[in-house]
Design an enzyme around this catalytic site. Structure first.
Site, PDB file in Angstrom:
ATOM      1  N   GLY A   1       0.810  -1.217   0.000  1.00  0.00           N
ATOM      2  CA  GLY A   1       0.000   0.000   0.000  1.00  0.00           C
ATOM      3  C   GLY A   1       0.841   1.264   0.000  1.00  0.00           C
TER       4      GLY A   1
ATOM      5  CG  ASP B   1       0.068  -8.636   6.256  1.00  0.00           C
ATOM      6  OD1 ASP B   1      -0.460  -9.258   7.186  1.00  0.00           O
ATOM      7  OD2 ASP B   1       0.237  -7.405   6.280  1.00  0.00           O
TER       8      ASP B   1
ATOM      9  N   GLY C   1      -0.393   6.100   1.574  1.00  0.00           N
ATOM     10  CA  GLY C   1       0.818   5.615   0.914  1.00  0.00           C
ATOM     11  C   GLY C   1       2.104   6.214   1.456  1.00  0.00           C
TER      12      GLY C   1
HETATM   13  P1  AMP Z   1       1.381  -3.234   8.090  1.00  0.00           P
HETATM   14  O1  AMP Z   1       0.502  -3.407   9.287  1.00  0.00           O
HETATM   15  O2  AMP Z   1       2.266  -2.033   8.152  1.00  0.00           O
HETATM   16  O3  AMP Z   1       2.115  -4.458   7.746  1.00  0.00           O
HETATM   17  O4  AMP Z   1       0.403  -2.913   6.868  1.00  0.00           O
HETATM   18  C1  AMP Z   1      -0.709  -3.696   6.544  1.00  0.00           C
HETATM   19  C2  AMP Z   1      -1.245  -3.266   5.215  1.00  0.00           C
HETATM   20  O5  AMP Z   1      -1.611  -1.896   5.256  1.00  0.00           O
HETATM   21  C3  AMP Z   1      -0.281  -3.401   4.054  1.00  0.00           C
HETATM   22  O6  AMP Z   1      -1.018  -3.744   2.925  1.00  0.00           O
HETATM   23  C4  AMP Z   1       0.298  -2.012   3.934  1.00  0.00           C
HETATM   24  O7  AMP Z   1       0.797  -1.744   2.659  1.00  0.00           O
HETATM   25  C5  AMP Z   1      -0.918  -1.172   4.253  1.00  0.00           C
HETATM   26  N1  AMP Z   1      -0.563   0.157   4.761  1.00  0.00           N
HETATM   27  C6  AMP Z   1      -0.048   0.467   5.976  1.00  0.00           C
HETATM   28  N2  AMP Z   1       0.148   1.790   6.078  1.00  0.00           N
HETATM   29  C7  AMP Z   1      -0.234   2.347   4.911  1.00  0.00           C
HETATM   30  C8  AMP Z   1      -0.273   3.673   4.387  1.00  0.00           C
HETATM   31  N3  AMP Z   1       0.105   4.724   5.098  1.00  0.00           N
HETATM   32  N4  AMP Z   1      -0.720   3.845   3.137  1.00  0.00           N
HETATM   33  C9  AMP Z   1      -1.133   2.806   2.390  1.00  0.00           C
HETATM   34  N5  AMP Z   1      -1.135   1.539   2.821  1.00  0.00           N
HETATM   35  C10 AMP Z   1      -0.693   1.297   4.057  1.00  0.00           C
HETATM   36 MG    MG Z   2       3.282  -5.103   6.387  1.00  0.00          MG
END
Ligand code: AMP
Ligand code: MG
Length: 566
Positions: free
Chosen positions: A122, A301, A156
């Site tokens: 993301g 993930d 993002g």
């Molecule tokens: P994480 O918990 O950081 O592993 O993220 C889980 C999901 O949320 C993944 O698909 C990330 O790419 C997405 N994600 C986290 N933060 C953001 C952000 N600020 N913008 C877009 N996608 C995000």
């Molecule tokens: Mg992640």
């Protein structure tokens, strides 16, 4: 060693060429069926400036470092400012170099125990793949480079605080000998990013940043879960073959030649490959338990298919030993990802991966072999963790019943873990102090306790004092049976002096955030990076960084409590 300027690298794009992707370049959030990625360019930022750089990571991939020792410090004279600016532009996402084909990868995942459907990069984007001087291939990825089709409702972007945390921790973990992704550098964007850090309705604009990170691949358990869930069997086969061929050469030899990329695979090879992932994951988690690392968000993930520590978010380090410690406020009520749960969660995550691979293992024997991988995980972890705890005590494994039964030192080890949890005792300092324990039978109580005193967060209660002394005397008696040099060497090799305590990183972030953005003060970040390079050998670079967590940091947000908001 060969060092090529970043803009002269011959970029490769094997993943993009091998798999179907969405090439519309549109950034709008959407479900993308039948694709493993979406090509998408980083969104340019206002004022990219190189704040941090890892010369070791640069050397590893054969990229020339900028000439300044401290890139974030505008005051340090730069003999080659145009190269530093080029790096900042590429790492900030403002310049895509010829040969790069940036893409956001698709994946799914189980988050906090529930299947979440399509997730994907993301805010991460892989810029391209390069071949290092030693022949190893590396994916070069930006995190925080702007929206992608997988951004869902998020922006993002990433904030400076979380980016500094990822930069420093991935390098610190590498130097500790923990399998991990690496960080090449960190760029500030000159833009503000709004985050509600504790989801309490008090959003604030924070400085934005982009981290550039490296891994042989960023493919996750969730990448397989996505294809399996969508029943995209040919793609699931193709991805499995690709990963085995590219990253598991010893198993690739067992694959029959395929007339096409998604040809069926022998279930036995798939199961053997899964077993290897289980083994590597067990090794990784053992290291986490050895150094007191808590990942904080072990969603599937965030589990690397290579057994690397990946996605540094609300991670933390044990100060006092506490199996129930979780740094992640989102996880505070359930404690799913607390320190002591990590080995079990990893196995649960592996079971989700096994489930995703089931369509590739149709024969009963192959399914049994797949299930055996989970047992291999359990056995590998149990063995490695047992050996690690013994090594932390400087002891060699005593032969068990028939050489295979429970180790004789198990009660000593288990009693220690209970003791450490009983009253606040610093996990890292305890083992370093223990290496200096006088072992003589007639050593006075006060001397024994004084040796261990730096590890205690408060005066010991009378009962605990007696329990500690009792354990220390049992330990001394056992330790006397080991050759002293061997015991010392074992302990020094596995017990770090320096760990990247949360409060230290917090101070480094505050210093950088509070200084003039045109002349950011990165001296504390640099100091931590220097200290992290030699985590097992105390030296002048560790001055002032080895003590207990200070009282002010005990409950401070950002030190003991972190959120997923980053
Ligand atoms: P994480 O918990 O950081 O592993 O993220 C889980 C999901 O949320 C993944 O698909 C990330 O790419 C997405 N994600 C986290 N933060 C953001 C952000 N600020 N913008 C877009 N996608 C995000
Ligand atoms: Mg992640």
């Amino acid at each position: 060693m060969q060092r090529i300027p970043l803009d002269e690298i011959a970029w490769e794009d094997r993943f993009v060429r091998a798999f179907p992707g969405d090439r519309s370049e549109a950034r709008t959030s959407r479900q993308i069926i039948g694709a493993c990625y979406a090509t998408v360019a980083p969104t340019a930022v206002a004022d990219p400036r190189l704040l941090c750089w890892s010369p070791e990571a640069a050397q590893l991939i054969g990229v020339a470092s900028p000439k300044v020792a401290s890139p974030g410090d505008a005051a340090s004279a730069d003999p080659n400012p145009s190269y530093t600016a080029l790096i900042a532009e590429v790492l900030g996402g403002n310049r895509v170099l010829p040969g790069m084909r940036p893409y956001a990868a698709a994946y799914a995942g189980h988050q906090f125990g529930s299947f979440a459907g399509q997730l994907g990069d993301g805010r991460a984007m892989t810029l391209g793949e390069l071949v290092a001087p030693d022949g190893q291939r590396w994916d070069v990825q930006l995190k925080g480079a702007g929206p992608t089709p997988y951004s869902r409702r998020a922006d993002g972007r990433a904030v400076l605080r979380s980016s500094v945390r990822e930069f420093l921790c991935s390098e610190a973990m590498h130097h500790l000998g923990v399998p991990t992704t690496r960080a090449l550098g960190l760029v500030t964007t000159g833009e503000r990013v709004v985050r509600d850090m504790f989801y309490d309705g008090r959003p604030r604009a924070e400085p934005g940043a982009v981290v550039c990170r490296l891994a042989p691949t960023f493919i996750r358990f969730g990448t397989f879960e996505l294809l399996s869930w969508r029943e995209e069997l040919p793609l699931l086969r193709q991805l499995t073959r690709f990963v085995i061929e590219q990253h598991f050469p010893e198993l690739a030899r067992e694959l029959p030649p395929a007339e096409h990329a998604s040809a069926p695979l022998p279930g036995a090879v798939v199961a053997a490959w899964f077993g290897e992932i289980c083994r590597r994951t067990a090794v990784m988690v053992t290291h986490w338990m050895r150094v007191g690392f808590v990942h904080g968000v072990m969603n599937t993930d965030n589990m690397s298919i290579l057994g690397l520590t990946i996605d540094y978010g609300p991670y933390g380090w044990l100060d006092p030993f506490d199996p129930d410690f979780t740094p992640n406020t989102t996880d505070a009520s359930t404690g799913r990802y607390r320190f002591g749960m990590q080995p079990g969660v990893a196995q649960w995550n592996l079971a989700q991966l096994a489930r995703a691979l089931l369509p590739l293992c149709e024969a009963a024997a192959d399914r049994e072999a797949l299930a055996a991988g989970l047992e291999l995980y359990r056995a590998t972890f149990q063995r490695q963790y047992g050996d690690t705890l013994l090594a932390k005590l400087g002891l060699a494994r005593a032969p068990g019943v028939h050489g295979a039964g429970p180790a004789l030192d198990e009660p000593l080890v288990n009693d220690l873990l209970a003791l450490l949890a009983a009253e606040e005792t610093d996990f890292t300092l305890w083992f370093r102090c223990l290496a200096n324990l006088p072992l003589a039978d007639d050593c006075a109580d006060d001397v024994l306790l004084a040796t261990m005193a730096p590890a205690a967060y408060a005066a010991l209660s009378a009962g605990h004092r007696a329990a500690v002394l009792g354990w220390l005397r049992r330990y001394a008696a056992r330790a006397r049976t080991e050759p002293p040099e061997e015991r010392a060497a074992r302990m020094a090799a596995v017990n770090p002096v320096f760990i990247l305590r949360n409060y230290l990183v917090h101070q480094a972030i505050e210093q950088a955030e509070k200084s003039d953005p045109a002349r950011p003060d990165t001296s504390f970040i640099e100091r931590l990076l220097r200290a992290a390079r030699a985590p097992y050998h105390e030296g002048p670079e560790h001055d002032g960084l080895l003590g207990q967590r200070p009282p002010w940091a005990r409950d401070k947000p950002g030190c003991s409590a972190l959120s997923c908001s980053s």
